[in-house]
Design a protein around this motif. Structure first.
Motif, PDB file in Angstrom:
ATOM      1  N   ILE A 277       0.852  -1.211   0.000  1.00 50.22           N
ATOM      2  CA  ILE A 277       0.000   0.000   0.000  1.00 50.22           C
ATOM      3  C   ILE A 277       0.881   1.252   0.000  1.00 50.22           C
ATOM      4  N   MET A 278       1.927   1.203   0.787  1.00 48.12           N
ATOM      5  CA  MET A 278       2.870   2.335   0.857  1.00 48.12           C
ATOM      6  C   MET A 278       3.510   2.586  -0.507  1.00 48.12           C
ATOM      7  N   PHE A 279       3.889   1.514  -1.169  1.00 51.11           N
ATOM      8  CA  PHE A 279       4.488   1.623  -2.510  1.00 51.11           C
ATOM      9  C   PHE A 279       3.485   2.237  -3.500  1.00 51.11           C
ATOM     10  N   LEU A 280       2.224   1.815  -3.430  1.00 52.85           N
ATOM     11  CA  LEU A 280       1.206   2.345  -4.349  1.00 52.85           C
ATOM     12  C   LEU A 280       0.956   3.835  -4.097  1.00 52.85           C
ATOM     13  N   ILE A 281       0.890   4.217  -2.821  1.00 47.69           N
ATOM     14  CA  ILE A 281       0.680   5.644  -2.495  1.00 47.69           C
ATOM     15  C   ILE A 281       1.837   6.475  -3.042  1.00 47.69           C
ATOM     16  N   MET A 282       3.060   6.008  -2.815  1.00 47.54           N
ATOM     17  CA  MET A 282       4.231   6.757  -3.280  1.00 47.54           C
ATOM     18  C   MET A 282       4.237   6.876  -4.795  1.00 47.54           C
ATOM     19  N   THR A 283       3.888   5.786  -5.480  1.00 40.08           N
ATOM     20  CA  THR A 283       3.880   5.818  -6.949  1.00 40.08           C
ATOM     21  C   THR A 283       2.848   6.826  -7.461  1.00 40.08           C
ATOM     22  N   LEU A 284       1.655   6.824  -6.855  1.00 43.52           N
ATOM     23  CA  LEU A 284       0.608   7.756  -7.289  1.00 43.52           C
ATOM     24  C   LEU A 284       1.023   9.203  -7.052  1.00 43.52           C
ATOM     25  N   VAL A 285       1.599   9.463  -5.873  1.00 41.89           N
ATOM     26  CA  VAL A 285       2.020  10.841  -5.567  1.00 41.89           C
ATOM     27  C   VAL A 285       3.138  11.287  -6.508  1.00 41.89           C
ATOM     28  N   LEU A 286       4.096  10.417  -6.761  1.00 38.10           N
ATOM     29  CA  LEU A 286       5.205  10.775  -7.656  1.00 38.10           C
ATOM     30  C   LEU A 286       4.700  11.055  -9.073  1.00 38.10           C
ATOM     31  N   LEU A 287       3.764  10.241  -9.527  1.00 40.01           N
ATOM     32  CA  LEU A 287       3.186  10.478 -10.857  1.00 40.01           C
ATOM     33  C   LEU A 287       2.456  11.824 -10.892  1.00 40.01           C
ATOM     34  N   ALA A 288       1.728  12.114  -9.793  1.00 36.08           N
ATOM     35  CA  ALA A 288       0.994  13.382  -9.733  1.00 36.08           C
ATOM     36  C   ALA A 288       1.958  14.566  -9.742  1.00 36.08           C
ATOM     37  N   ILE A 289       3.031  14.465  -8.936  1.00 34.07           N
ATOM     38  CA  ILE A 289       4.009  15.568  -8.894  1.00 34.07           C
ATOM     39  C   ILE A 289       4.662  15.753 -10.264  1.00 34.07           C
ATOM     40  N   TYR A 290       4.882  14.664 -10.956  1.00 35.89           N
ATOM     41  CA  TYR A 290       5.565  14.742 -12.252  1.00 35.89           C
ATOM     42  C   TYR A 290       4.627  15.202 -13.368  1.00 35.89           C
ATOM     43  N   LEU A 291       3.378  14.716 -13.336  1.00 34.04           N
ATOM     44  CA  LEU A 291       2.473  14.978 -14.461  1.00 34.04           C
ATOM     45  C   LEU A 291       1.682  16.277 -14.331  1.00 34.04           C
ATOM     46  N   ILE A 292       1.272  16.656 -13.098  1.00 34.56           N
ATOM     47  CA  ILE A 292       0.421  17.841 -12.932  1.00 34.56           C
ATOM     48  C   ILE A 292       1.079  19.113 -13.478  1.00 34.56           C
ATOM     49  N   PRO A 293       2.341  19.422 -13.117  1.00 32.29           N
ATOM     50  CA  PRO A 293       2.947  20.645 -13.679  1.00 32.29           C
ATOM     51  C   PRO A 293       3.010  20.617 -15.209  1.00 32.29           C
ATOM     52  N   LYS A 294       3.287  19.428 -15.791  1.00 34.36           N
ATOM     53  CA  LYS A 294       3.356  19.334 -17.251  1.00 34.36           C
ATOM     54  C   LYS A 294       1.990  19.603 -17.871  1.00 34.36           C
TER      55      LYS A 294
END
Length: 303
Positions: A277-294
């Motif tokens: 679960i921790m891995f999934l949360i981190m992956t989602l947050v990292l994707l959001a941080i990377y994709l939202i500004p773009k």
């Protein structure tokens, strides 16, 4: 004859390249892929130390953990811990980088000594702050008591909010120098002509910072915040050595409860589920941080 000879030579070269990569691939499979896949498998079992026979129980672990109030509280606490740390690190790191980029005397000494907190292991940082904040012999408590800011029996570790506050303080103290040096390195490449042109056009310090310096640092800020998120979300040593998760579990974060479930309660199946679960949360947050500004940038450009 010659084309077939060249073809066979190219094929041999390709095989040789594959053979050179083979040891690396094997090491990655053994050290990363195999433990990761085992962890996924254990997360669907009731594996414990007292019950070595692993029974497949489908999503029971995931359902039970997600229904737990304590688990929800821990997630909220971990998010607060991570966001607070990144915010303070960013403010302090950026301020220090701007200070280092000036011609004020003494910045050379700061540049030479700023990385000392960063090179200290988390566990050492935690114990140092614990001693300094001790209610019996801590130097910080002693100074604050002399100025009548705290009482003689005051303890930072008696309340959950103050204990979490000092844990954040210790972690920010250790990590912000890294951000400061990254921003400072980027600022050194900022064109002086651009800054002078802005000055000639009548831009003040704040306007120059908002319209030139900050956009120039945007990519560095994004990268450093990503790294800070990964390190802070996974951070275990400082909380373990400083508060031990107390008082009454009020400073326990996600990595802390995974370690506790696995190596104090020996519930390996539940601990594996928590780590997934921790891995999934981190992956989602990292994707959001990377994709939202773009995405925002694309929308602004299209308009």
């Amino acid at each position: 004859m010659f084309p077939s000879f060249n073809k066979s030579r190219l094929s041999r070269k390709a095989n040789m390249k594959s053979m050179l990569f083979l040891p690396t691939i094997i090491i990655l499979l053994v050290t990363i892929a195999y433990p990761f896949l085992c962890n996924i498998y254990y997360s669907f079992t009731n594996y414990t130390l007292v019950k070595p026979v692993k029974t497949f129980i489908m999503f029971n672990n995931y359902i039970e953990i997600c229904k737990s109030d304590y688990f929800i509280e821990t997630i909220i606490r971990t998010i607060l811990w991570t966001c607070s740390n990144i915010t303070f690190m960013l403010i302090l790191g950026l301020s220090t980088a701007l200070l280092l980029n000036t011609n004020i005397k003494g910045t050379t000494i700061i540049k030479g000594s700023i990385l000392i907190p960063w090179v200290l292991p988390e566990i050492v940082t935690g114990y140092c702050w614990k001693w300094m904040l001790s209610s019996d012999y801590g130097i910080i408590n002693n100074i604050l008591e002399k100025f009548n800011l705290i009482s003689a029996d005051f303890s930072w570790f008696r309340s959950g909010s103050t204990a979490m506050g000092v844990a954040i303080l210790a972690n920010v103290w250790r990590a912000f120098p890294f951000m400061a040096l990254m921003f400072y390195a980027k600022l050194k490449t900022l064109s002086r002509e651009q800054l002078e042109a802005a000055k000639i056009d009548g831009a003040g310090t704040l306007q120059t910072f908002i319209h030139i310096t900050l956009p120039y640092l945007k990519n560095s800020i994004q990268t450093v915040c990503l790294l800070a998120f990964i390190w802070t979300f996974n951070s275990f040593g400082i909380i373990y050595s400083l508060t031990g998760g107390g008082p009454i579990n009020k400073t326990e974060t996600f990595p802390f409860i995974v370690q506790k479930t696995a190596f104090q309660y020996y519930e390996f199946g539940e601990a594996s589920t928590m780590s997934i679960i921790m891995f999934l949360i981190m992956t989602l947050v990292l994707l959001a941080i990377y994709l939202i500004p773009k995405t925002i940038s694309k929308i602004i450009k299209s308009n």
